[in-house]
Design an enzyme around this catalytic site. Structure first.
Site, PDB file in Angstrom:
ATOM      1  CG  ASP A   1     -19.976 -46.223  38.426  1.00  0.00           C
ATOM      2  OD1 ASP A   1     -19.202 -47.141  38.057  1.00  0.00           O
ATOM      3  OD2 ASP A   1     -20.023 -45.112  37.854  1.00  0.00           O
TER       4      ASP A   1
ATOM      5  CD  GLU B   1     -17.233 -46.727  32.903  1.00  0.00           C
ATOM      6  OE1 GLU B   1     -16.870 -46.721  31.716  1.00  0.00           O
ATOM      7  OE2 GLU B   1     -18.430 -46.571  33.246  1.00  0.00           O
TER       8      GLU B   1
END
Length: 391
Positions: free
Chosen positions: A78, A140
């Site tokens: 991400d 994350e």
């Protein structure tokens, strides 16, 4: 380097901003692995908003077919938003300029992932003395959510690597320590009343303000009295109330106020006692005072995200391995959090070492130096060679 750049360009082209799904990227990587003869473990999940996400874990077995032990190369898929940023090129299309590769995630951390994935043929050709594992996580950036899920699921399946290298941008320095991440929201529920009748209400903002002052003093104590660790650029635990919202009108006693706060503790500091001190002030001091004004008043405390710090011993085998593969020796620790603390907490020796500069992560015109990517390629190549029993 061409193969690495191709992989990085394709990874960047997937808009995996944390609010979006990363499944398309994971499925694309999974198909590439299958074509190479590696069957990945894809672990689908849904986030709190019902958006589909997925982790991916893949193992290149040792020459004898074993999958026990081994080294994990880990990174998150991400990225942070580009909204409102002044980009000079399409953030989801890589572009080379002046020895740099631009694009969202090039440094944080699709550059590392692209390098690792581009080395897949070399991994498969090697006669590995122990397995290599690839770990790609989701979310994350919003609380280490994917890695928490993945590491738990790996443990259930008996997958136990002995060490992990998390490729967050460190300028290819071997970093063995970082702070923990602790994000909370305190919700103050007062009682509304007309502002001319304040005794009839409980002012939620006033109590949130009391908490804010308590928290300021707590953070000041950390700053002045430690504990300290000069390996960090900010050598003490930090914290602050960073968002606050409440009230509906100037003539209404506010019945609600929320305060979002965080602290980032040294890797040697246990966050537990800090949280208990905060809870003590909220629930043993403030809430009874609120309820004395009106029994309907109350406080809630919600955990938004927590990630453990990292404190790997200087003489740990994983530190030696990373340095032997070309990672730059360093005694510095970093203030930002990573998934490394989660791997370390699961009994897996872990360091952080990857290409790029954290200072340009999350910014407009994010980039990674091409020289950094070359250094990362040499690092992964050296790791494969060290594990190659035939070399």
């Amino acid at each position: 380097m061409t193969s690495s750049l191709d992989w990085i360009g394709r990874l960047v082209s997937f808009d995996t901003t944390s609010r979006n799904s990363n499944v398309e990227l994971i499925e694309w990587v999974a198909e590439k692995l299958r074509r190479a003869g590696v069957e990945p473990l894809v672990l689908p999940e849904e986030d709190a908003a019902g958006v589909r996400k997925a982790n991916l874990f893949a193992t290149i077995p040792a020459r004898d077919g074993s999958t026990e032990g081994g080294v994990v190369l880990s990174g998150h898929t991400d990225v942070v938003p580009v909204d409102g940023q002044d980009w000079h090129s399409d953030p989801f299309t890589t572009e080379q300029r002046d020895g740099r590769l631009y694009g969202r995630g090039t440094t944080d951390m699709k550059g590392f992932l692209g390098v690792v994935l581009s080395r897949l043929p070399r991994m498969l050709e090697a006669e590995l003395a122990e397995p290599l594992h690839l770990a790609l996580s989701y979310d994350e950036e919003v609380g280490l959510l994917g890695a928490q899920q993945m590491i738990g699921r790996l443990g259930e399946r008996g997958i136990r690597p002995w060490c992990c290298i998390v490729g967050e941008p460190t300028g290819m320095r071997v970093v063995r320590g970082h702070k923990s991440i602790n994000l909370f929201e305190a919700r103050f529920h007062g009682v509304a009343a007309h502002s001319s009748l304040t005794p009839n209400g409980v002012n939620a903002i006033h109590y949130a303000g009391r908490f804010t002052e308590f928290y300021r003093k707590l953070a000041t104590d950390w700053r002045e009295n430690g504990p300290f660790d000069d390996a960090y650029p900010v050598p003490f635990t930090t914290g602050g109330v960073n968002q606050i919202a409440g009230g509906i009108a100037n003539n209404t006693v506010p019945d609600a106020c929320t305060a979002e706060f965080e602290f980032r503790a040294l890797g040697t500091v246990d966050p537990g006692p800090v949280v208990e001190k905060i809870r003590g002030f909220l629930f043993d001091e403030l809430e009874p005072e609120m309820r004395a004004e009106n029994p309907a008043a109350r406080i809630e405390l919600a955990v938004k995200a927590q990630g453990p710090g990292l404190e790997t011993a200087a003489d740990a085998d994983v530190v030696r391995l990373a340095r032997d593969c070309g990672g730059l020796p360093s005694d510095e620790k970093v203030t930002y959090g990573t998934e490394a603390g989660l791997f370390h907490g699961a009994g897996i020796e872990t360091v952080v070492c990857g290409p790029g500069n954290i200072a340009v992560a999350h910014t407009a015109n994010e980039y990674v130096e091409l020289e950094q990517l070359q250094a990362c390629e040499a690092f992964v190549n050296a790791l494969i060679d060290r594990l190659d029993a035939a070399s």
